[in-house]
Design a protein around this motif. Structure first.
Motif, PDB file in Angstrom:
ATOM      1  N   ARG A 128      13.554  -5.756   0.016  1.00 56.09           N
ATOM      2  CA  ARG A 128      13.666  -5.278  -1.207  1.00 56.09           C
ATOM      3  C   ARG A 128      13.123  -4.195  -1.734  1.00 56.09           C
ATOM      4  O   ARG A 128      13.603  -2.958  -2.434  1.00 56.09           O
ATOM      5  N   SER A 129      11.632  -4.010  -1.295  1.00 59.17           N
ATOM      6  CA  SER A 129      10.808  -3.121  -1.718  1.00 59.17           C
ATOM      7  C   SER A 129       9.732  -2.868  -0.977  1.00 59.17           C
ATOM      8  O   SER A 129       9.395  -3.808  -0.044  1.00 59.17           O
ATOM      9  N   GLU A 131       5.659  -1.767  -0.786  1.00 58.91           N
ATOM     10  CA  GLU A 131       4.326  -1.527  -1.621  1.00 58.91           C
ATOM     11  C   GLU A 131       3.412  -1.086  -0.470  1.00 58.91           C
ATOM     12  O   GLU A 131       3.169  -1.449   0.336  1.00 58.91           O
ATOM     13  N   GLU A 241       9.951 -12.040  -3.026  1.00 59.93           N
ATOM     14  CA  GLU A 241      10.024 -11.987  -4.460  1.00 59.93           C
ATOM     15  C   GLU A 241       9.751 -12.972  -5.108  1.00 59.93           C
ATOM     16  O   GLU A 241       9.602 -14.245  -4.912  1.00 59.93           O
ATOM     17  N   ARG A 369       5.184 -12.614  -4.476  1.00 59.60           N
ATOM     18  CA  ARG A 369       4.523 -11.432  -4.888  1.00 59.60           C
ATOM     19  C   ARG A 369       3.339 -11.426  -5.978  1.00 59.60           C
ATOM     20  O   ARG A 369       2.263 -10.964  -5.978  1.00 59.60           O
ATOM     21  N   GLN A 402       4.095   0.168  -5.796  1.00 59.86           N
ATOM     22  CA  GLN A 402       5.557   0.092  -5.173  1.00 59.86           C
ATOM     23  C   GLN A 402       5.916   1.622  -4.716  1.00 59.86           C
ATOM     24  O   GLN A 402       5.877   2.418  -5.548  1.00 59.86           O
ATOM     25  N   SER A 405      11.813   1.154  -3.876  1.00 60.36           N
ATOM     26  CA  SER A 405      12.329  -0.086  -4.710  1.00 60.36           C
ATOM     27  C   SER A 405      13.915   0.078  -4.819  1.00 60.36           C
ATOM     28  O   SER A 405      14.706   0.733  -4.194  1.00 60.36           O
ATOM     29  N   THR A 423      20.002  -2.264  -8.120  1.00 62.22           N
ATOM     30  CA  THR A 423      20.108  -3.198  -9.081  1.00 62.22           C
ATOM     31  C   THR A 423      21.139  -3.028 -10.241  1.00 62.22           C
ATOM     32  O   THR A 423      21.166  -1.681 -10.470  1.00 62.22           O
ATOM     33  N   GLN A 506      15.883   5.783  -3.781  1.00 62.97           N
ATOM     34  CA  GLN A 506      16.057   5.814  -2.375  1.00 62.97           C
ATOM     35  C   GLN A 506      17.036   7.195  -2.084  1.00 62.97           C
ATOM     36  O   GLN A 506      17.650   7.539  -2.599  1.00 62.97           O
TER      37      GLN A 506
END
Length: 506
Positions: A128-129, A131, A241, A369, A402, A405, A423, A506
């Protein structure tokens, strides 16, 4: 002794020293190490006469979604080691090395380094992301001594210390002498509370006590981060998450709510489901019980066949992989109950119940997280200064910045985000089995994962991957209820998409 004195005299002749023998040898050794303009060589060595060895300090370039199990390794510091030419008749230059730091590549300390951590969805394990975390949090060197001190400290402080026995003065009964000292023909004996008699008191028996020991807080906090760093280096720290929960199949939930399955069948199915999810179908490891077989036949089509030892998650997280510890911020009913029934494949713990020993026992750690952030915040006392500078207390290293994302989008921006994770916030128009229609400045067809409960007419947040036909493969779906300002959500999506360089699109 004669040879040693001759060598000492030769050294004193070269260096012009007239000190004692013990100080002379020590001073010669120190003199050869003293830097002069960041170089210890008395005679500057030319490039043709010096052997140079260089190491780059620039961190390796990591992929945008690097796994937390494969951390980016930073190279050692950049040094240039030069030895003086053999033709130069200088003992100092011949016995010392020229240590210079490369100006082009700066030296990176542990405080300046960062390591990548990928945040996954659960249980799909879709990234998902990405970091960046400080190396002082997740990339500390292994210190077995600190881990041992922390485990012993926790073990000592968890001992109850309630063991208690009665002395002869606490045993109930008369304290008169049982029989005369002489004349009875039996052995001499005192009171009934004597330790040599059955039911008597205990000599030097245990009494309630405190077994707790002390450990410096900074050492204990560093041991926590050392355990996390050990897991990270081995690829055994999986960050997911928030809201990590185990979705049970809808068919099973319907049958359980209708009362079609008794308690034995429910437990049997849950055990089989968890085993299939984490460990796969491996008859050599776990024999299938009658309850499992009955449950699988009662709930058909929801237990997938997998290869030996590999679960339907695509990972070996069960008993074949030395079990898994799931750590959440608070209690998750399905996850905790399921792992209690299938404890041979893993366990679930709330953050407040976790200690250093729990981080080291099983094969891997799967943690939320927020739980990881809270764990780091609690255990970084050795990184946070207690001294105020200009009225401000310096904080520790940043926690989880982050860098990649899932950007916020609406229907008009799907075409420019094909193949990307996005999202979407919109209104649920229709629900058709495992798919739904969402209104987000236009109708969007989305898939709905098992265990997701959406209600028509409510707002929903979808995180998923945009397909070639502009539908969205959903990773997680959250029902936001009513009262959501869709115009504000649309405005946020417009700003994010029009300023990707600012918002990290992105």
């Amino acid at each position: 002794m004669a040879a040693r004195r001759s060598v000492q005299s030769l050294s004193e002749t070269f260096h012009g020293l007239t000190l004692g023998s013990a100080q002379t040898g020590r001073l010669v050794s120190l003199t050869s190490r003293l830097p002069s303009s960041r170089s210890t060589s008395a005679t500057p060595a030319s490039p043709s006469n010096s052997a140079t060895r260089s190491f780059s300090t620039s961190p390796a370039t990591s992929s945008p979604l690097a796994s937390s199990g494969s951390p980016t390794q930073s190279s050692p510091a950049s040094f240039s080691t030069s030895s003086a030419a053999a033709a130069t008749p200088s003992p100092t230059a011949a016995t010392s090395s020229n240590l210079t730091t490369s100006a082009s590549t700066p030296f990176l300390t542990l405080a300046n380094k960062t390591v990548p951590v990928t945040v996954f969805a659960f249980p799909t394990l879709e990234p998902r992301s990405l970091e960046m975390w400080s190396a002082q949090h997740l990339h500390l060197p292994l210190r077995r001594d600190l881990l041992h001190l922390a485990v012993v400290y926790e073990g000592d402080n968890t001992r109850q210390g309630t063991a208690s026995s009665k002395t002869r003065f606490e045993v109930h009964g008369s304290h008169r002498k049982m029989r005369p000292q002489k004349g009875s023909g039996a052995a001499r004996v005192g009171t009934r509370q004597s330790p040599v008699l059955r039911g008597g008191g205990k000599t030097f028996g245990p009494k309630p006590r405190d077994f707790g020991t002390d450990l410096n807080r900074k050492i204990y906090d560093r041991a926590w981060r050392t355990a996390l760093s050990y897991r990270y280096r081995r690829g055994e720290l999986i960050v997911c998450e928030n809201g990590m929960e185990l979705p049970l199949p809808d068919a099973f939930l319907r049958l359980a709510q209708d009362g079609a399955l008794d308690r034995a069948l429910e437990d049997g199915f849950v055990q089989r489901y968890v085993r299939t999810l984490l460990n796969g179908k491996d008859n050599d490891l776990v024999s299938e019980s009658a309850a499992d077989a009955t449950a699988s036949s009662a709930v058909t089509g929801i237990v997938t066949k997998t290869t030996s030892g590999v679960g339907s998650l695509g990972q070996t997280w069960g008993r074949a992989g030395h079990r898994t510890t799931f750590i959440t911020s608070d209690h998750r009913p399905n996850l905790f109950t399921s792992l209690e029934m299938a404890g041979e494949h893993g366990r679930a713990l709330v953050l407040k119940d976790v200690d250093v020993k729990d981080l080291l026992e099983t094969g891997r750690i799967v943690i939320e997280r927020d739980a990881l952030r809270e764990m780091i915040e609690r255990h970084q006392s050795d990184l946070v200064s207690r001294i105020y500078v200009n009225g401000v207390r310096p904080s520790g290293p940043p926690i989880g910045q982050q860098v990649v994302s899932a950007p916020r989008v609406t229907c008009p921006y799907l075409n420019s985000n094909i193949g990307k994770t996005v999202t979407i916030v919109g209104k649920v128009l229709q629900l058709r089995g495992d798919s739904a229609v969402l209104d987000a400045d236009g109708e969007i067809n989305v898939t709905v994962p098992n265990g997701t409960h959406l209600e028509g007419g409510n707002a929903a947040q979808i995180i998923g991957k945009v397909q070639a036909d502009l539908s969205v493969k959903t990773f997680t779906a959250t029902d936001l209820g009513v009262g959501v300002d869709f115009e504000l959500s649309k405005s946020v999506a417009d700003v994010v998409q029009q300023n990707k360089d600012i918002f990290g699109g992105q």
